[in-house]
Motif scaffolding. Structure first.
Motif, PDB file in Angstrom:
ATOM      1  N   GLY A   1       0.842  -1.190   0.000  1.00  0.00           N
ATOM      2  CA  GLY A   1       0.000   0.000   0.000  1.00  0.00           C
ATOM      3  C   GLY A   1       0.871   1.230   0.000  1.00  0.00           C
ATOM      4  N   LEU A   2       0.668   2.110  -0.972  1.00  0.00           N
ATOM      5  CA  LEU A   2       1.535   3.266  -1.163  1.00  0.00           C
ATOM      6  C   LEU A   2       0.788   4.548  -0.796  1.00  0.00           C
ATOM      7  N   LEU A   3       1.320   5.270   0.136  1.00  0.00           N
ATOM      8  CA  LEU A   3       0.749   6.559   0.543  1.00  0.00           C
ATOM      9  C   LEU A   3       1.557   7.668  -0.107  1.00  0.00           C
ATOM     10  N   GLY A   4       1.065   8.183  -1.229  1.00  0.00           N
ATOM     11  CA  GLY A   4       1.760   9.230  -1.965  1.00  0.00           C
ATOM     12  C   GLY A   4       2.302   8.729  -3.284  1.00  0.00           C
ATOM     13  N   LEU A   5       2.094   9.525  -4.334  1.00  0.00           N
ATOM     14  CA  LEU A   5       2.578   9.154  -5.665  1.00  0.00           C
ATOM     15  C   LEU A   5       3.267  10.356  -6.308  1.00  0.00           C
ATOM     16  N   GLY A   6       4.056  11.055  -5.490  1.00  0.00           N
ATOM     17  CA  GLY A   6       4.857  12.155  -6.006  1.00  0.00           C
ATOM     18  C   GLY A   6       6.140  11.632  -6.615  1.00  0.00           C
ATOM     19  N   THR A   7       7.192  12.402  -6.488  1.00  0.00           N
ATOM     20  CA  THR A   7       8.471  12.031  -7.105  1.00  0.00           C
ATOM     21  C   THR A   7       8.968  10.678  -6.606  1.00  0.00           C
ATOM     22  N   VAL A   8       9.005  10.504  -5.284  1.00  0.00           N
ATOM     23  CA  VAL A   8       9.514   9.254  -4.720  1.00  0.00           C
ATOM     24  C   VAL A   8       8.510   8.125  -4.914  1.00  0.00           C
ATOM     25  N   GLY A   9       7.221   8.396  -4.661  1.00  0.00           N
ATOM     26  CA  GLY A   9       6.209   7.362  -4.823  1.00  0.00           C
ATOM     27  C   GLY A   9       6.170   6.806  -6.231  1.00  0.00           C
TER      28      GLY A   9
ATOM     29  N   ASN B   1      -7.233  12.958 -10.969  1.00  0.00           N
ATOM     30  CA  ASN B   1      -7.143  13.423 -12.357  1.00  0.00           C
ATOM     31  C   ASN B   1      -5.814  14.072 -12.711  1.00  0.00           C
ATOM     32  N   ARG B   2      -4.934  14.137 -11.766  1.00  0.00           N
ATOM     33  CA  ARG B   2      -3.639  14.787 -12.009  1.00  0.00           C
ATOM     34  C   ARG B   2      -2.774  13.924 -12.927  1.00  0.00           C
TER      35      ARG B   2
ATOM     36  N   GLU C   1       1.890   5.155 -15.359  1.00  0.00           N
ATOM     37  CA  GLU C   1       0.511   4.702 -15.514  1.00  0.00           C
ATOM     38  C   GLU C   1       0.230   3.555 -14.552  1.00  0.00           C
ATOM     39  N   LEU C   2      -0.853   3.706 -13.787  1.00  0.00           N
ATOM     40  CA  LEU C   2      -1.275   2.660 -12.867  1.00  0.00           C
ATOM     41  C   LEU C   2      -2.744   2.353 -13.108  1.00  0.00           C
TER      42      LEU C   2
ATOM     43  N   THR D   1      -8.321   8.404  -2.998  1.00  0.00           N
ATOM     44  CA  THR D   1      -7.943   9.652  -2.335  1.00  0.00           C
ATOM     45  C   THR D   1      -8.016   9.544  -0.821  1.00  0.00           C
ATOM     46  N   ASP D   2      -8.280   8.366  -0.314  1.00  0.00           N
ATOM     47  CA  ASP D   2      -8.410   8.148   1.129  1.00  0.00           C
ATOM     48  C   ASP D   2      -7.246   7.299   1.628  1.00  0.00           C
TER      49      ASP D   2
END
Length: 436
Positions: A6-14, A45-46, A51-52, A59-60
């Motif tokens: 389970g991944l919390l965050g999908l920014g640069t590192v995520g 929508n960002r 691609e996942l 969002t929770d």
């Protein structure tokens, strides 16, 4: 056996972590057993660099933590809250946690370790310090039999990039900072980096691991590079030094009650050009560990960014996955994070620490001023290694005098500096930097 992530965050590192998990070919065989089950994002929508499947996005973040298909929770969202609460929620659910969150660990590591001890799960933090440099596990395991005397390092790539360019090109601080922001090395608000806070978070974590006990993060003396004058970088170069933002934790011995006495600080520091950390340039990081009996050991490499940090995150996931594969469970608590095994550690009074200093004084260009400055130092037992007068671009009657001292007790140095400030010929103490 599939292990749900389970991944919390999908920014640069995520995104970097997700990319590794989605492309297992050529990697450690256990990577093929890791499967992203749920990913929490702020905005569905960002546009994203990877691609996942839409069905695993949500969002929770609590839904990720509580999902029964998630075996390991990976927190890479950053910030103090809700990251801290989510880490604690995952622990309460009996799930091991991997986090890159230096701010949370530096401030709430004791609370998190106690919760992990109660539930018997791992909380692994390799990515929280040094990006792709393996330093957490070596301090806990490979160097665990040593008496660690000092941990010092360049552990913020943004400031190291800025200082490297100031030294190499003579560029102004503001100009290089703007370039770092354009290149993505610095945030739009760079305060945590250039003010030293990021490095202070990291040295708080490293000192806790090196000396076996937590220290109060807020008590760490912290100075950044945002007030550093380029002329001090230039003068340092002429005198055989380089200026780096150095974070260090030094063991000053054990008090009668068993408390480990530590000098932990972050500040721009003059390093002799032959010092192991002096040759660390650009956005790279390096951490120097000095111990008995190992001597000096240095860890060097990229300290930030998607690839290096994601590499450290996945290494921790694989560590837990390997234990699960061998034992069929989460492996119990990491013994070196067990709250019941921590020592008492305390920061010493700053006035009692020993330090070398670089001081730049703005004075009148008058006969005898160097002698009077030297007398002020001598009266307090401060030995001078060098004292040099530099030409200035100001008034013809002005001078700049740069002094480098030998190691001295901080209180004696402060007393000498107060006496120097009182001299009528001294117009200002323009800079005062520690020197290794």
């Amino acid at each position: 056996m599939t292990i749900g992530i389970g991944l919390l965050g999908l920014g640069t590192v995520g995104a970097g972590v997700a990319e590794i998990l989605q492309t297992p070919d050529g990697r450690h065989p256990l990577v093929a057993d890791l499967e992203l089950k749920r990913v929490a994002v702020r905005d569905l929508n960002r546009p994203r660099p990877i691609e996942l499947p839409s069905e695993i996005l949500c969002t929770d973040p609590q839904a990720v933590v509580q999902d029964p298909a998630v075996d390991i929770v990976v927190e890479v969202m950053g910030g103090l809250e809700p990251a801290r609460s989510l880490i604690l929620a995952a622990i309460a659910a009996g799930k091991p946690v991997v986090t890159a969150n230096k701010a949370v660990i530096a401030r709430h590591g004791e609370e998190i370790a106690a919760a992990a001890a109660d539930k018997g799960v791992y909380v692994l933090i390799e990515a929280a310090v040094g990006g792709g440099i393996p330093i957490i596990e070596p301090l806990k395991q490979s160097l665990g039999g040593n008496r660690i005397q000092r941990v010092s390092g360049i552990i913020n790539g943004t400031t190291n990039y800025i200082l490297s360019r100031m030294a190499d090109e003579g560029a102004a601080y503001a100009e290089v900072l703007a370039d770092a922001q354009r290149l993505g090395y610095a945030e739009a608000d760079p305060a945590a980096d250039v003010g030293g806070g990021d490095a202070a978070d990291k040295i708080a974590i490293l000192s806790g691991l090196a000396y076996g006990g937590p220290i109060e993060r807020a008590a760490i003396p912290t100075e950044g590079i945002d007030r550093l004058d380029g002329c001090d970088v230039n003068y340092a170069d002429q005198l055989g030094y380089v200026v780096k933002l150095v974070a260090q934790a030094k063991n000053l011995g054990t008090a009668s009650d068993g408390t480990v006495q530590l000098d932990v600080r972050v500040s721009p520091t003059l390093l002799p050009k032959d010092h192991p950390l002096a040759g660390v340039h650009g956005v790279n990081n390096a951490i120097l560990v000095e111990g008995d009996p190992v001597g000096r050991v240095m860890f060097y490499g990229p300290g930030a960014g998607s690839g290096p940090t994601a590499s450290a995150v996945v290494a921790d996931i694989l560590n837990i996955a390997g234990i699960r594969a061998a034992t069929g469970n989460n492996g119990g608590l990491d013994p070196l994070l067990a709250a019941s095994r921590w020592r008492n550690c305390a920061l010493v009074d700053a006035g009692e620490t020993l330090q070398r200093h670089y001081v730049r004084l703005q004075t009148g260009d008058e006969a005898g001023v160097i002698g009077r400055i030297g007398s002020c130092f001598g009266d307090q037992g401060v030995s001078i290694r060098s004292i040099v007068q530099f030409e200035t671009s100001g008034e013809a009657t002005d001078a700049e005098i740069v002094v480098i001292t030998h190691e001295v007790k901080q209180q004696h140095f402060a007393n000498a500096l107060a006496a120097i400030k009182a001299l009528p010929e001294v117009k200002a103490v323009a800079a005062c930097l520690p020197t290794l």
